[in-house]
Motif scaffolding. Structure first.
Motif, PDB file in Angstrom:
ATOM      1  N   PRO A  56       7.066   6.353   5.567  1.00 49.19           N
ATOM      2  CA  PRO A  56       5.517   5.512   5.912  1.00 49.19           C
ATOM      3  C   PRO A  56       4.481   6.760   6.038  1.00 49.19           C
ATOM      4  CG  PRO A  56       7.121   3.972   5.908  1.00 49.19           C
ATOM      5  CD  PRO A  56       7.616   5.696   6.042  1.00 49.19           C
TER       6      PRO A  56
ATOM      7  N   ARG B 270       0.747  -1.261   2.267  1.00 48.84           N
ATOM      8  CA  ARG B 270       0.785   0.422   2.254  1.00 48.84           C
ATOM      9  C   ARG B 270       0.593   1.122   1.073  1.00 48.84           C
ATOM     10  NH1 ARG B 270       5.261   3.692   1.698  1.00 48.84           N
ATOM     11  NH2 ARG B 270       6.067   1.715   2.721  1.00 48.84           N
TER      12      ARG B 270
ATOM     13  N   GLN C 237       3.103   8.782   3.800  1.00 46.59           N
ATOM     14  CA  GLN C 237       2.083   8.092   2.795  1.00 46.59           C
ATOM     15  C   GLN C 237       1.026   8.080   3.442  1.00 46.59           C
ATOM     16  OE1 GLN C 237       4.223   5.061   0.897  1.00 46.59           O
ATOM     17  NE2 GLN C 237       5.100   6.816  -0.586  1.00 46.59           N
ATOM     18  N   TYR C 238       0.800   7.403   4.650  1.00 39.60           N
ATOM     19  CA  TYR C 238      -0.291   7.614   5.412  1.00 39.60           C
ATOM     20  C   TYR C 238      -1.030   8.218   6.032  1.00 39.60           C
ATOM     21  CZ  TYR C 238       1.171   2.403   6.589  1.00 39.60           C
ATOM     22  OH  TYR C 238       1.604   1.583   5.972  1.00 39.60           O
TER      23      TYR C 238
ATOM     24  N   GLU D  23       4.469  -5.268   5.273  1.00 41.46           N
ATOM     25  CA  GLU D  23       3.885  -3.684   5.315  1.00 41.46           C
ATOM     26  C   GLU D  23       3.512  -2.600   4.345  1.00 41.46           C
ATOM     27  OE1 GLU D  23       4.184   0.846   5.541  1.00 41.46           O
ATOM     28  OE2 GLU D  23       5.864  -0.640   5.132  1.00 41.46           O
ATOM     29  N   SER D  24       5.035  -2.997   3.246  1.00 43.17           N
ATOM     30  CA  SER D  24       5.538  -1.780   2.243  1.00 43.17           C
ATOM     31  C   SER D  24       4.056  -2.804   1.343  1.00 43.17           C
ATOM     32  CB  SER D  24       6.635  -2.075   1.537  1.00 43.17           C
ATOM     33  OG  SER D  24       6.517  -1.608   0.651  1.00 43.17           O
TER      34      SER D  24
END
Length: 496
Positions: A237, A316, A240-241, A312-313
């Protein structure tokens, strides 16, 4: 015709020299990784630079003046010449043996569209992959903006080029001299690229993957080094963030970044376009996030507990895809066309939004939408008060009628070209969803489309004419319509 042809050819030569120089960077990378394409890319660089030197040498006695008409011609033809020379590394190395496919991949790179015809990206030589990403980076801020930072060294003014390359309504200048403006923009652009590369490397990417994705992110391009795009890093993650943050910055007016770096943060926070752009991203993410969470399945990272992981997924992936489409970057963390029918239509609509004026994003741009809506609302007041003069205001300043008319004309022309673009693709045999998705994606420089051109497929199955047609739409979108279409107006070629 009263054009200064010699100055046009001279600047073309300069652009070819710049293009060849960037090819040398790809040659260097190819040599380091010993991928077998070093001599091919080097030959492409030499041929490109040789033509550039010849063009500059034979026009060295030119009249050093660029008028508005020459500006439009240099920008449009410059983009085409860069794309023609830019496909040489693909052809010489055999990575893309077809001229049609090589041109499509190249113009998709320079226009920062990110649509591809490649089915196995990971099998390509490292030097070719870097060149592919560099075409994004060169086209992102605009080859012409780079050129006008150099032109004064040759005794040539660049204002007309800048006006043609960036014809949108966002006209804030960082410095009274156009050359200094270009240099400051490129410094910020380069700085962001370096910082993102470092962050991605620290987050777990290889250096090669990090620099390629930084080049693609800041240009809002979307070419990746992996077949699965950013979905390859769904278990990371943080990566990706980081890309989400830099996509957001790339979709923001670069003038706002300059103001922030020089301590004028309040000016950024008060800017109407920035506030609307940020608000839309937040609202659209909340809408998409809830629908993804309750109705769609997305990959869950192993780093989180299941409950937290699901929430979260979902958010996101929603945030990632909203920003990727709004900024027209086109990276993919999941196939959003498989989430729900509502979200397919939702993301299709976002293809028409675009980032901020003065950013590297494509599309119609937030500022144009904002001013069109403001003018539409004021029409109700004008209907009730027919004698009143009620101007459109932006950032507490009156917007001239000329700009309002220009924006309305742009919007009408954009939608007309979208319809024509979809009709042509439909005539070539694409189904309805693929035709409208391909036209919207190409004209908006988005990358992934719908139907047969969805995010997990590509444009390889398009007929040859369809690829050239989509390439033309990409060029129109990248240069914001008027710069290209004005060359088709008979009056443009009349002696004035």
């Amino acid at each position: 015709m009263n054009f200064n042809v010699r100055i046009i050819i001279h600047i073309m030569g300069l652009l070819l020299l710049c293009n060849g120089s960037f090819m040398l960077l790809a040659t260097f990378a190819s040599g380091i990784y010993k991928d077998g394409a070093t001599l091919d890319i080097a030959l492409a660089a030499i041929v490109t630079m040789l033509f550039g030197v010849m063009a500059m040498f034979y026009t060295r006695g030119h009249k050093k003046e660029v008028k508005r008409k020459e500006g439009y011609m240099v920008v449009t033809f410059g983009w085409v010449i860069m794309s023609i020379s830019g496909m040489l590394p693909y052809l010489f190395s055999g990575a893309i043996p077809s001229v049609t496919d090589a041109f499509f991949e190249t113009i998709s790179g320079y226009t920062t569209t990110g649509a591809s015809i490649l089915n196995d990206i990971e099998s390509l030589p490292k030097g070719i992959l870097l060149w592919r990403s560099l075409t994004h980076w060169i086209g992102g801020m605009g080859i012409i903006v780079l050129a006008i930072a150099i032109l004064p060294l040759l005794g040539i003014g660049g204002m007309q080029l800048f006006a043609a390359e960036a014809p949108g309504p966002g006209g804030d200048k960082l410095h009274p001299r156009i050359t200094d403006t270009a240099k400051r923009l490129w410094f910020i652009y380069f700085g962001y690229t370096v910082v993102e590369t470092i962050f991605l490397k620290l987050a777990g990417m290889s250096f090669f993957d990090a620099i390629n994705h930084a080049l693609s992110t800041l240009s809002t391009g979307g070419f990746s080094t992996k077949n699965a795009s950013l979905a390859y890093w769904n278990d990371s993650p943080l990566i990706q963030y980081i890309i989400i943050v830099f996509m957001f910055l790339a979709g923001t007016n670069f003038v706002m970044s300059y103001f922030a770096f020089t301590g004028r943060v309040q000016r950024v926070l008060k800017d109407e376009e920035f506030k609307v752009y940020t608000t839309l991203v937040v609202v659209f993410t909340i809408i998409a996030g809830f629908i993804v969470y309750f109705q769609a399945n997305v990959p869950i990272s192993d780093y989180h507990p299941k409950v937290l992981g699901e929430a979260e997924s979902a958010f996101r992936h929603a945030l990632f895809q909203v920003i990727a489409i709004v900024t027209t970057t086109g990276f993919v963390s999941a196939d959003f066309t498989n989430w729900t029918p509502f979200l397919t239509v939702f993301f299709f609509g976002l293809m028409f939004l675009g980032g901020s004026a003065g950013s590297t994003a494509g599309g119609i741009k937030v500022m144009r939408h904002l001013l069109i809506i403001k003018n539409g609302i004021l029409e109700f007041k004008r209907t009730l008060h027919t004698n009143a003069i009620i101007p459109v205001r932006y950032n507490q300043k009156t917007v001239s009628e000329h700009i309002v008319y220009n924006i309305i004309a742009f919007f009408v022309l954009y939608m007309l070209l979208f319809i024509i673009g979809a009709l042509v693709l439909g005539y070539l045999g694409l189904d309805f969803e693929s035709a409208i998705g391909g036209a919207a994606s190409s004209l908006g420089n988005v990358g992934p489309a719908l139907g047969e051109l969805n995010p997990v497929v590509n444009f390889s199955e398009l007929p040859a004419f369809g690829k050239w047609w989509c390439g033309f739409l990409m060029l129109l979108g990248r240069l914001e319509l008027f710069t290209v279409l004005i060359l088709f107006v008979p009056y443009f070629w009349k002696k004035t």
